[in-house]
Design a protein around this motif. Sequence first.
Motif, PDB file in Angstrom:
ATOM      1  N   PRO A  52       0.831  -1.219   0.000  1.00  0.00           N
ATOM      2  CA  PRO A  52       0.000   0.000   0.000  1.00  0.00           C
ATOM      3  C   PRO A  52       0.864   1.266   0.000  1.00  0.00           C
ATOM      4  N   ASP A  53       0.445   2.232  -0.803  1.00  0.00           N
ATOM      5  CA  ASP A  53       1.193   3.473  -0.928  1.00  0.00           C
ATOM      6  C   ASP A  53       0.210   4.619  -1.097  1.00  0.00           C
ATOM      7  N   ASP A  54       0.375   5.673  -0.302  1.00  0.00           N
ATOM      8  CA  ASP A  54      -0.579   6.783  -0.324  1.00  0.00           C
ATOM      9  C   ASP A  54      -0.602   7.501  -1.666  1.00  0.00           C
ATOM     10  N   ARG A  55       0.521   7.594  -2.345  1.00  0.00           N
ATOM     11  CA  ARG A  55       0.597   8.364  -3.588  1.00  0.00           C
ATOM     12  C   ARG A  55       0.233   7.532  -4.812  1.00  0.00           C
ATOM     13  N   ALA A  56       0.700   6.282  -4.847  1.00  0.00           N
ATOM     14  CA  ALA A  56       0.504   5.471  -6.048  1.00  0.00           C
ATOM     15  C   ALA A  56      -0.599   4.435  -5.908  1.00  0.00           C
ATOM     16  N   GLY A  57      -1.148   4.275  -4.713  1.00  0.00           N
ATOM     17  CA  GLY A  57      -2.125   3.206  -4.491  1.00  0.00           C
ATOM     18  C   GLY A  57      -1.412   1.957  -4.004  1.00  0.00           C
ATOM     19  N   GLU A  58      -0.485   1.467  -4.834  1.00  0.00           N
ATOM     20  CA  GLU A  58       0.372   0.347  -4.480  1.00  0.00           C
ATOM     21  C   GLU A  58       1.744   0.579  -5.101  1.00  0.00           C
ATOM     22  N   LYS A  59       2.765  -0.067  -4.544  1.00  0.00           N
ATOM     23  CA  LYS A  59       4.087  -0.041  -5.145  1.00  0.00           C
ATOM     24  C   LYS A  59       4.668  -1.452  -5.109  1.00  0.00           C
ATOM     25  N   PRO A  60       5.412  -1.840  -6.144  1.00  0.00           N
ATOM     26  CA  PRO A  60       5.982  -3.194  -6.177  1.00  0.00           C
ATOM     27  C   PRO A  60       7.042  -3.384  -5.081  1.00  0.00           C
TER      28      PRO A  60
END
Length: 560
Positions: free
Chosen positions: A494-502
């Motif tokens: 989960p990532d606030d800016r991208a939604g998700e990050k690999p």
Amino acid sequence: MLTTIRATARRSITTYASQFGAVDVPNASFTQFVADKVAAHDPAKAMLTCGLSGKTLTFGEFAPRVAAAAAKLEVAPRDGPFGAGSKLLIHAPNCVEFPVAFHAALALGGVVSTSNPLYTARELAHQVKDADASHVLTVGPFESVVTEAVALAGGKATVGVLGDGDFVDFAGFDAAAAPAPDFSLDGAARTAVGGAAVPSSEPFDAAKTLAALPYSSGTTGLAKGVMLTHGNIVANLIQTVAMVERARPDLCTKDDTLLGLLPMFHIYGMITILHFSMIYGTTLVTLPNFEPESFLKTIAQHQVSVAHLVPPLILFLAKHPAVKPEMIDSLRCIMSGAAPLDEHTQKEAAERIGASVLQGYGMTETSPVLTMDDGDHFGSAGKLIPSTEAALMVPDGESYRDAALGEEGELWCRGPQVMPGYLNRPDANAETLTDDGFVKTGDVAKIDADGNLFIVDRVKELIKVKGLQVAPAELEGLLLLHPAVADAAVVGEPDDRAGEKPHAFVVLKLDADASAIDLTNFVAEKVAVYKQIQAVTFVDEIPKSASGKILRRVLKERFE
């Protein structure tokens, strides 16, 4: 709302039918359908306007530009003329020439594939080869990447560059060999495929004639060509317009100005934004990418009133200190798609932005729209659009059973917008499509008593980075090429800016040494920026099931 059908397992299953009735889908080519709708609007009105340069394409200019472009494309260097079955791959950012290029190919009876302009040459070569593209169209800054990709794919495709004002320049183009200037979309000598230039004695069947070939990872795995017919796309546009008119007539009017920021190579930008705007008669203001200053300036300068966005951009508008109320006071409606927007964030964003924030749901395989919100049902992906059915299915041994009332289940959908299948992938078709026309979405959902759909989880392994799909299998395969890596798994963090990050979990070989930076740089050289691994965790082993399947849920528990 509930109906009963006969399933392939020879037992009845419960389906949910749209509350908004059905639509009639004509046996029309996508290009002719669009051209007819465009011709009905004010010819002097701007159809597309570039938010950066101010360059415009009016409704009246569309058909002549398509005809002129088709004239060039038809005789572009190749072993034979571009015609029925030929494939044009467009590798370009959002621009006013995009729909001209798109429909020039369809007007000749061809098929259009689209690719992410951020692709590396290696990634693009896969699509050029897999799609068997005869021509690739790009813009100047990406010409070297395209040329390299074509060479890697075998060097058979002709490369063209979108021009500034004119349409396209093909190396070796012979203007003298072009058709006469009276080439038109509805010339009597041409077939029903948008007035195609290749004569045909076969009757046109929109439901079976391929029009577009966008690439998607589907429910899992590497990118596959999604075969969408003229009938699929025309149906979905008619369904979407009907849903707006029947459920939310205030959602969009012909006086609105729409924002075309989301990429046109993606099915959301291609159909739901670009072509909806074209047939509905609104002006679409385009941007090639997201840059905060130009994004906000474009909204304010062009008084954008309806914006189709993805959750990270909605969060930006709601929370970023650079966003001032006067910059976005023209916005009255935001449509969120491509990734789920949770109930709390949706409600908070609507209050802070001062606009309705609605959600829709769909997938490339469904052209793409399946549901749209008909009210402020926070957290809901909306209700089924006209002529669409859904079922919620729970795995039961080797088969499936109906989800009980209120129970969650995998969402299956069917309607005239559902693809006939993936290109050259019978294995994936068998996994994704049922014999009676349902597509298995790979998403876990529930439906309330009012028919509102809620996406609660993903069966899919895909990672969604700013609404774009990242297949873990591709990144895992690249990591395993590193001489120090014994095993790897990639999941979405989960990532606030991208939604998700690999986020990669890596097992190193015995006595091998590699740092997180070594591995991220190794992968970064081979993939587009949005696919790049953002974090690496070294582990002793990758958790797997008895059958060897990576237990991604176990890895994701580390982020909780």
